[in-house]
Design a protein around this motif. Structure first.
Motif: not given
Length: 461
Positions: A86-110
């Motif tokens: 997650v430290w390497n994500i671009p600024d266009t990623f919008i955080h949606k949900q945090t799991l135990v071993s993963a993070h979920r994001y979205t973007t305007l295009e998505l």
């Protein structure tokens, strides 16, 4: 925790697959019928391509090869990254949900893609269903016209296919005969000839004077083919279908009766023999002179003498009282001799080529009965062990030598004997006089022949 994450991922994939299958609408309207439906379907059909292309772009942009795009009913589309990336994500990623071993994001295009697919899917369902209702209403309003059109198409389809099959397989149109006749030359089985390269054609002739064929042959499968093909071709002609033959002349047949195989009826407590007798009874009570009947050794389920006497009785009743055109197959060789006393019956058999080394079943129907069943040869073809065949052969020889196995003598009623004797006397006289050349005899010789003929007729009476 790792097991829990794997379970969650598995459930997400299952939900994802279900969602994938839902992006199809009702799928009840054919393509090209409605351009708007086709447009929405095109959007939904290409969503896999868009997702795959977008995912590849994100991987190239972030350098995270473990990046994935998923879908759930609750969260919609999202980008899932391992927690250590997650430290390497671009600024266009919008955080949606945090799991135990993963993070979920979205973007305007998505988000825009999801909005477009949701709208297209919703519109597709509504549009398809409304189109279906419109079609249904119009069908009801024009039901009579559509029904008549479908019937005409059905008839056209039948006759065009019939014509094509007739042309492709060299079928012929039979001649309609006003007299009692069934005459076919070179007829074949329409199904068997399509799968057997060397199918053997045959001839059949039934008339007012020769309306029963007693057919004997080896215990081989081919007899059923010949019997059923006869009935099948008559049926084909009566529905105005050409038939596989070289030449045919047929009269109208009112009914077709088939007695070729049966089994027991356990539910009604009926044995195989009882079932067969019921079917024979139905034939004898309902067939007429204009009927066509095929009978195949129905009495084999009872003892030899019982079956033989039944066979004679049924054959005689049909010949004397009903006179239906009949193919009567039997393995009781005694009937060959008996049928000679029936004016309208004639013996036929399957040609067999044999020498000291081999036997060939030719599958060709020829005049004359055959008093051999070739049971050893047929059993050998079925791979019965040789020691079993040799023991059976010896047992048959011993049984034939005993009084209990003496073949039943032909019983012909006294009236039939007299008629048969008279018939042979007439035939003898006709044979004697038909070859006289009247141009080469004197008037005195002609008077002598006439006097002699008169005396012979008087002796017959």
């Amino acid at each position: 925790m790792k097991l829990l994450d794997e379970l969650i991922e598995l459930i997400d994939w299952a939900i994802d697959d279900a969602a994938d299958n839902s992006l199809t609408g009702w799928n009840i309207i054919a393509a090209w019928y409605n351009s708007e439906i086709d447009e929405f379907r095109n959007i939904l059909d290409k969503w896999h391509e868009w997702i795959a292309e977008y995912k590849q772009n994100l991987i190239e942009q972030t350098g995270i090869k473990t990046l994935r795009i998923k879908y759930t009913n609750n969260a919609g589309y999202f980008i899932e990254l391992p927690k250590n990336q997650v430290w390497n994500i671009p600024d266009t990623f919008i955080h949606k949900q945090t799991l135990v071993s993963a993070h979920r994001y979205t973007t305007l295009e998505l988000q825009k893609f999801q909005s477009d697919t949701d709208i297209a899917n919703s519109r597709l369902w509504d549009l398809e269903y409304n189109t279906f209702l419109w079609i249904r209403t119009n069908v009801l309003n024009h039901f009579s016209d559509l029904y008549n059109l479908s019937r005409n198409i059905e008839i056209l389809d039948f006759y065009t296919n019939a014509a094509y099959i007739s042309w492709k397989n060299n079928y012929i149109t039979p001649e309609i005969s006003d007299i009692y006749k069934l005459s076919i030359t070179g007829w074949r089985h329409p199904v068997m000839e399509s799968v057997v390269d060397d199918f053997i054609s045959n001839d059949v002739y039934l008339s007012k004077w020769e309306y029963v064929h007693v057919i004997t042959w080896p215990n081989m499968w081919w007899k059923s083919t010949f019997l059923r093909q006869s009935a099948l071709l008559i049926l084909m002609w009566h529905i105005w279908f050409d038939i596989p033959a070289k030449k045919a002349q047929l009269s109208i047949t009112d009914k077709i009766f088939s007695r070729v195989w049966s089994g027991d009826n356990l539910f009604l407590w009926q044995s195989t023999f009882m079932v067969e007798m019921q079917e024979i009874a139905y034939i004898l009570r309902n067939s007429t002179e204009k009927s066509f009947v095929i009978i195949d050794e129905i009495w084999r389920w009872t003892s030899t003498y019982d079956g033989m006497s039944l066979a004679w009785s049924i054959l005689k009743h049909n010949h004397d009282c009903i006179k239906a055109k009949t193919l009567f197959a039997t393995h009781y060789h005694e009937i060959i001799d008996y049928s000679e006393s029936l004016k309208g019956a004639k013996n036929y058999s399957v040609a067999v080529g044999e020498n000291e080394e081999s036997i060939v079943f030719l599958r060709k129907i020829i005049p004359g009965g055959i008093k051999k069943s070739y049971w050893i040869e047929v059993a050998r073809l079925a791979w019965i062990p040789e020691d079993v065949l040799q023991f059976a052969k010896q047992a048959l020889w011993e049984l034939k030598s005993q009084d209990t196995f003496q073949q039943l003598a032909i019983w012909i009623p006294e009236k039939d004997q007299e008629e048969n004797k008279a018939l042979k006397s007439y035939e003898s006289i006709i044979s004697e006089y038909k070859n006289i050349n009247l141009n080469n005899i004197t008037p005195i010789q002609a008077l002598s022949y006439l006097q002699d003929f008169q005396e012979q007729v008087k002796k017959m009476k």
